[in-house]
Design a protein around this motif. Structure first.
Motif, PDB file in Angstrom:
ATOM      1  N   LYS A 142      -3.695  -0.714   4.460  1.00 16.52           N
ATOM      2  CA  LYS A 142      -2.059  -1.237   4.766  1.00 16.52           C
ATOM      3  C   LYS A 142      -1.780  -2.288   5.209  1.00 16.52           C
ATOM      4  CE  LYS A 142      -1.393   2.927   7.248  1.00 16.52           C
ATOM      5  NZ  LYS A 142      -1.752   3.561   8.472  1.00 16.52           N
ATOM      6  N   PRO A 143      -2.012  -3.160   3.951  1.00 13.46           N
ATOM      7  CA  PRO A 143      -2.170  -4.634   4.528  1.00 13.46           C
ATOM      8  C   PRO A 143      -0.813  -5.326   4.219  1.00 13.46           C
ATOM      9  CG  PRO A 143      -2.423  -4.380   1.925  1.00 13.46           C
ATOM     10  CD  PRO A 143      -2.504  -3.245   2.340  1.00 13.46           C
ATOM     11  N   LYS A 144      -0.165  -6.453   4.621  1.00 12.58           N
ATOM     12  CA  LYS A 144       0.230  -6.630   5.394  1.00 12.58           C
ATOM     13  C   LYS A 144       1.163  -8.302   4.502  1.00 12.58           C
ATOM     14  CE  LYS A 144       0.643  -4.339   9.751  1.00 12.58           C
ATOM     15  NZ  LYS A 144      -0.846  -4.043   9.726  1.00 12.58           N
ATOM     16  N   ALA A 145       1.918  -8.731   4.371  1.00 12.26           N
ATOM     17  CA  ALA A 145       2.030 -10.529   4.070  1.00 12.26           C
ATOM     18  C   ALA A 145       1.594 -11.154   4.738  1.00 12.26           C
ATOM     19  CB  ALA A 145       3.702  -9.903   3.650  1.00 12.26           C
ATOM     20  N   GLY A 146       0.783 -12.083   4.213  1.00 12.07           N
ATOM     21  CA  GLY A 146      -0.082 -12.752   5.076  1.00 12.07           C
ATOM     22  C   GLY A 146      -1.333 -13.085   5.582  1.00 12.07           C
ATOM     23  N   GLU A 147      -1.454 -11.837   5.244  1.00 10.86           N
ATOM     24  CA  GLU A 147      -3.246 -10.980   5.408  1.00 10.86           C
ATOM     25  C   GLU A 147      -4.214 -10.950   4.872  1.00 10.86           C
ATOM     26  OE1 GLU A 147      -3.093  -7.370   9.060  1.00 10.86           O
ATOM     27  OE2 GLU A 147      -2.662  -6.986   7.569  1.00 10.86           O
ATOM     28  N   THR A 148      -5.212 -11.287   4.769  1.00  9.59           N
ATOM     29  CA  THR A 148      -6.269 -11.391   3.919  1.00  9.59           C
ATOM     30  C   THR A 148      -6.545 -10.163   3.640  1.00  9.59           C
ATOM     31  OG1 THR A 148      -6.675 -13.774   4.870  1.00  9.59           O
ATOM     32  CG2 THR A 148      -8.393 -13.084   3.066  1.00  9.59           C
ATOM     33  N   VAL A 149      -7.161  -9.444   2.364  1.00 12.07           N
ATOM     34  CA  VAL A 149      -8.150  -8.257   1.519  1.00 12.07           C
ATOM     35  C   VAL A 149      -8.678  -9.025   1.023  1.00 12.07           C
ATOM     36  CG1 VAL A 149      -7.638  -6.493   1.068  1.00 12.07           C
ATOM     37  CG2 VAL A 149      -5.760  -6.847   1.753  1.00 12.07           C
ATOM     38  N   PHE A 150     -10.058  -8.494   1.591  1.00 11.13           N
ATOM     39  CA  PHE A 150     -11.652  -8.161   0.352  1.00 11.13           C
ATOM     40  C   PHE A 150     -11.764  -7.400  -0.566  1.00 11.13           C
ATOM     41  CE2 PHE A 150     -15.949  -8.391  -1.174  1.00 11.13           C
ATOM     42  CZ  PHE A 150     -15.877  -9.855  -1.459  1.00 11.13           C
ATOM     43  N   VAL A 151     -11.446  -7.707  -1.862  1.00 12.26           N
ATOM     44  CA  VAL A 151     -12.022  -6.013  -2.599  1.00 12.26           C
ATOM     45  C   VAL A 151     -13.554  -6.316  -3.118  1.00 12.26           C
ATOM     46  CG1 VAL A 151     -11.492  -5.060  -4.612  1.00 12.26           C
ATOM     47  CG2 VAL A 151      -9.827  -5.501  -3.307  1.00 12.26           C
ATOM     48  N   SER A 152     -14.190  -5.573  -2.615  1.00 11.50           N
ATOM     49  CA  SER A 152     -15.387  -5.552  -3.689  1.00 11.50           C
ATOM     50  C   SER A 152     -14.960  -5.276  -5.272  1.00 11.50           C
ATOM     51  CB  SER A 152     -16.647  -5.236  -2.880  1.00 11.50           C
ATOM     52  OG  SER A 152     -16.662  -4.215  -2.226  1.00 11.50           O
ATOM     53  N   ALA A 153     -16.655  -5.513  -6.273  1.00 10.97           N
ATOM     54  CA  ALA A 153     -15.996  -4.827  -7.602  1.00 10.97           C
ATOM     55  C   ALA A 153     -14.765  -5.503  -8.039  1.00 10.97           C
ATOM     56  CB  ALA A 153     -16.985  -2.984  -7.878  1.00 10.97           C
ATOM     57  N   THR A 155     -13.160  -5.881 -10.541  1.00 11.42           N
ATOM     58  CA  THR A 155     -12.261  -5.702 -11.617  1.00 11.42           C
ATOM     59  C   THR A 155     -12.731  -3.854 -12.185  1.00 11.42           C
ATOM     60  OG1 THR A 155     -14.178  -6.531 -13.371  1.00 11.42           O
ATOM     61  CG2 THR A 155     -12.664  -8.369 -12.127  1.00 11.42           C
ATOM     62  N   GLY A 156     -13.377  -3.835 -11.333  1.00 15.20           N
ATOM     63  CA  GLY A 156     -13.871  -2.414 -11.636  1.00 15.20           C
ATOM     64  C   GLY A 156     -13.221  -1.460 -11.857  1.00 15.20           C
ATOM     65  N   ALA A 157     -12.866  -0.281 -12.159  1.00 12.85           N
ATOM     66  CA  ALA A 157     -11.756   0.983 -12.514  1.00 12.85           C
ATOM     67  C   ALA A 157     -10.546   1.154 -11.271  1.00 12.85           C
ATOM     68  CB  ALA A 157     -11.916   1.863 -12.817  1.00 12.85           C
ATOM     69  N   VAL A 158     -11.439   0.756  -9.946  1.00 13.80           N
ATOM     70  CA  VAL A 158     -10.840   0.477  -9.142  1.00 13.80           C
ATOM     71  C   VAL A 158     -10.529  -0.355  -8.273  1.00 13.80           C
ATOM     72  CG1 VAL A 158     -11.527   1.926  -6.627  1.00 13.80           C
ATOM     73  CG2 VAL A 158     -12.255   3.281  -7.977  1.00 13.80           C
ATOM     74  N   GLY A 159     -11.675  -0.759  -8.236  1.00 10.01           N
ATOM     75  CA  GLY A 159     -11.397  -2.443  -7.510  1.00 10.01           C
ATOM     76  C   GLY A 159     -10.144  -3.351  -8.247  1.00 10.01           C
ATOM     77  N   GLN A 160      -9.453  -3.593  -9.561  1.00 10.08           N
ATOM     78  CA  GLN A 160      -8.668  -3.818  -9.958  1.00 10.08           C
ATOM     79  C   GLN A 160      -7.126  -3.697 -10.241  1.00 10.08           C
ATOM     80  OE1 GLN A 160      -7.887  -2.872 -14.452  1.00 10.08           O
ATOM     81  NE2 GLN A 160      -9.722  -2.353 -14.672  1.00 10.08           N
ATOM     82  N   VAL A 161      -7.586  -2.580  -9.442  1.00  7.35           N
ATOM     83  CA  VAL A 161      -5.817  -2.128  -9.225  1.00  7.35           C
ATOM     84  C   VAL A 161      -5.950  -1.497  -7.356  1.00  7.35           C
ATOM     85  CG1 VAL A 161      -4.164  -0.157  -9.096  1.00  7.35           C
ATOM     86  CG2 VAL A 161      -5.963  -0.153 -10.438  1.00  7.35           C
ATOM     87  N   ALA A 162      -6.724  -2.220  -6.629  1.00 10.18           N
ATOM     88  CA  ALA A 162      -6.539  -2.001  -5.232  1.00 10.18           C
ATOM     89  C   ALA A 162      -6.237  -3.337  -5.686  1.00 10.18           C
ATOM     90  CB  ALA A 162      -8.304  -1.792  -4.915  1.00 10.18           C
ATOM     91  N   GLY A 163      -7.054  -4.397  -6.154  1.00  9.33           N
ATOM     92  CA  GLY A 163      -6.850  -6.102  -5.407  1.00  9.33           C
ATOM     93  C   GLY A 163      -5.503  -6.010  -5.975  1.00  9.33           C
ATOM     94  N   GLN A 164      -4.764  -5.735  -7.272  1.00 12.75           N
ATOM     95  CA  GLN A 164      -3.218  -5.682  -7.652  1.00 12.75           C
ATOM     96  C   GLN A 164      -1.979  -4.761  -6.292  1.00 12.75           C
ATOM     97  OE1 GLN A 164      -2.503  -6.008 -12.373  1.00 12.75           O
ATOM     98  NE2 GLN A 164      -4.628  -4.410 -11.977  1.00 12.75           N
ATOM     99  N   LEU A 165      -2.334  -3.541  -5.681  1.00  8.29           N
ATOM    100  CA  LEU A 165      -2.000  -3.434  -5.140  1.00  8.29           C
ATOM    101  C   LEU A 165      -2.150  -4.186  -3.304  1.00  8.29           C
ATOM    102  CD1 LEU A 165      -2.653   0.400  -5.321  1.00  8.29           C
ATOM    103  CD2 LEU A 165      -0.148  -0.455  -6.141  1.00  8.29           C
ATOM    104  N   ALA A 166      -2.544  -4.862  -3.141  1.00 10.21           N
ATOM    105  CA  ALA A 166      -2.818  -5.574  -2.034  1.00 10.21           C
ATOM    106  C   ALA A 166      -2.133  -7.035  -2.548  1.00 10.21           C
ATOM    107  CB  ALA A 166      -4.351  -5.348  -1.765  1.00 10.21           C
ATOM    108  N   LYS A 167      -1.429  -7.406  -2.964  1.00 11.32           N
ATOM    109  CA  LYS A 167      -1.267  -8.437  -3.629  1.00 11.32           C
ATOM    110  C   LYS A 167      -0.179  -8.448  -3.683  1.00 11.32           C
ATOM    111  CE  LYS A 167      -1.126 -12.901  -4.697  1.00 11.32           C
ATOM    112  NZ  LYS A 167      -1.834 -13.693  -3.749  1.00 11.32           N
ATOM    113  N   SER A 169       1.292  -6.517  -1.785  1.00 14.64           N
ATOM    114  CA  SER A 169       1.755  -6.047  -0.871  1.00 14.64           C
ATOM    115  C   SER A 169       2.608  -7.836  -0.299  1.00 14.64           C
ATOM    116  CB  SER A 169       1.195  -5.169  -0.202  1.00 14.64           C
ATOM    117  OG  SER A 169       0.936  -3.850  -0.062  1.00 14.64           O
ATOM    118  N   GLY A 170       2.022  -8.866  -0.280  1.00 13.69           N
ATOM    119  CA  GLY A 170       1.580  -9.837  -0.077  1.00 13.69           C
ATOM    120  C   GLY A 170       0.978 -10.172   0.484  1.00 13.69           C
TER     121      GLY A 170
END
Length: 321
Positions: A142-153, A155-167, A169-170
């Motif tokens: 549940k990332p919010k604008a201004g928070e920091t999110v870390f995604v391991s792996a 660019t993997g099939a899961v991670g690449q989408v997780a990172g973009q969705l977090a981004k 979200s701001g």
């Protein structure tokens, strides 16, 4: 009768998965009985989380049986059917054998429209890996604008989408990947603010301090091990961890100890939640609506690695690990 080829698990791995854990077999499949369908596989998804299930350990799902075909998420075409839900020519997705053909009872199988996207996309950016990323980000991190999110792996099939969705979200999004080209893609194409190569970095703590100077508010965890230990020490108060996997530990002969100072979970009021996406099938429609819309609008990008030929599946799986 239909002649086919299949890959079976002939030996359980001890430590690393090796080529001699697999055997290729020719097989003759009978015509479908009532309720069954015969499916010709088109694309097979190689899932790194199969690794724990191939061992003797009784983990979250029963281990695969020896001398029986391995199974995985696959897209295929119905070539014969005695199931009223499916007709010859239907394109379907479900858990199919590592085989050219699978005789299936139809349970858990669903039809897909092959004109919406390339078939392989239904196993990736429109499939289970992306659904996993969406659930972990939207319902746990549940990332919010201004928070920091870390995604391991990252660019993997899961991670690449997780990172973009977090981004989207701001959030400020940082990841790690296994080589420089992947890190470049993460920043240039997937929109990560930064990504480091975990194979060349020697001090994970130092690089996280540099890239996440305000600490980490949410972690989408795919790797586990020393990377997670470093992330855990830098989680902020009310930090959230979506624990999706621990691929760095799957080859270990002995279990790895958890991070030190576990009382930080209490002190910082952390949420650490493991999850299995199959438990959340009721949210599939919501996922498809949001992620499908992002993909159609060009706001979500994806990359795939495709290996041609079923006989290459074992080596591709080993390479994935």
């Amino acid at each position: 009768m239909t002649d086919g080829l299949q890959i079976v698990l002939c030996k359980r791995p001890a430590g690393d998965v090796t080529a001699d854990c697999f055997r290729q077999e020719s097989v003759e499949l009978a015509a479908p009985a009532d309720g069954q369908v015969l499916i010709r596989s088109r694309f097979l998804s190689l899932d790194p989380y199969m690794r724990p299930r191939m061992t003797e350990l009784r983990s979250y799902t029963p281990p695969f049986e020896l001398d029986k075909p391995l199974t995985g998420g696959s897209v295929g075409e119905v070539v014969e059917s005695k199931n009223p839900r499916f007709a010859k020519g239907d394109t379907v997705i479900g858990m199919l054998n590592w085989a050219t053909h699978t005789l299936h009872d139809g349970k858990g199988l669903r039809k897909i429209d092959p004109t919406i996207a390339p078939l392989s996309a239904h196993l990736g950016v429109l499939g289970m890996p992306s659904f996993t990323a969406w659930y972990g980000i939207r319902h746990i991190c549940k990332p919010k604008a201004g928070e920091t999110v870390f995604v391991s792996a990252a660019t993997g099939a899961v991670g690449q989408v997780a990172g973009q969705l977090a981004k989207i979200s701001g959030a400020h999004v940082v990841g790690c990947a296994g080589d420089e080209d992947k890190c470049v893609w993460a920043v240039r194409e997937a929109g990560y603010d930064a990504c480091f190569n975990h194979r060349t970095e020697r001090d994970y703590g130092a690089v996280l301090d540099k890239l996440c100077p305000k600490g980490i508010d949410a972690d989408f965890e795919n790797v586990g091990g020393k990377i997670f230990h470093a992330v855990f020490e830098r989680l902020n108060t009310l930090g959230r961890v979506a624990f999706c996997g621990a691929i760095s530990e799957y080859q270990n002969k002995e279990p790895m100890a958890g991070p030190p100072k576990m009382f930080a979970i209490v002190q910082k009021k952390l949420l650490i939640q493991g999850f299995i996406i199959s438990d959340h099938a009721n949210l599939l429609g919501e996922f498809v609506s949001e992620v499908g819309g992002l993909l159609k609008s060009g706001k979500l990008k994806s990359r795939e690695t495709v290996v041609d030929g079923l006989p290459k599946a074992p080596q591709a799986f080993i390479g994935l690990l």
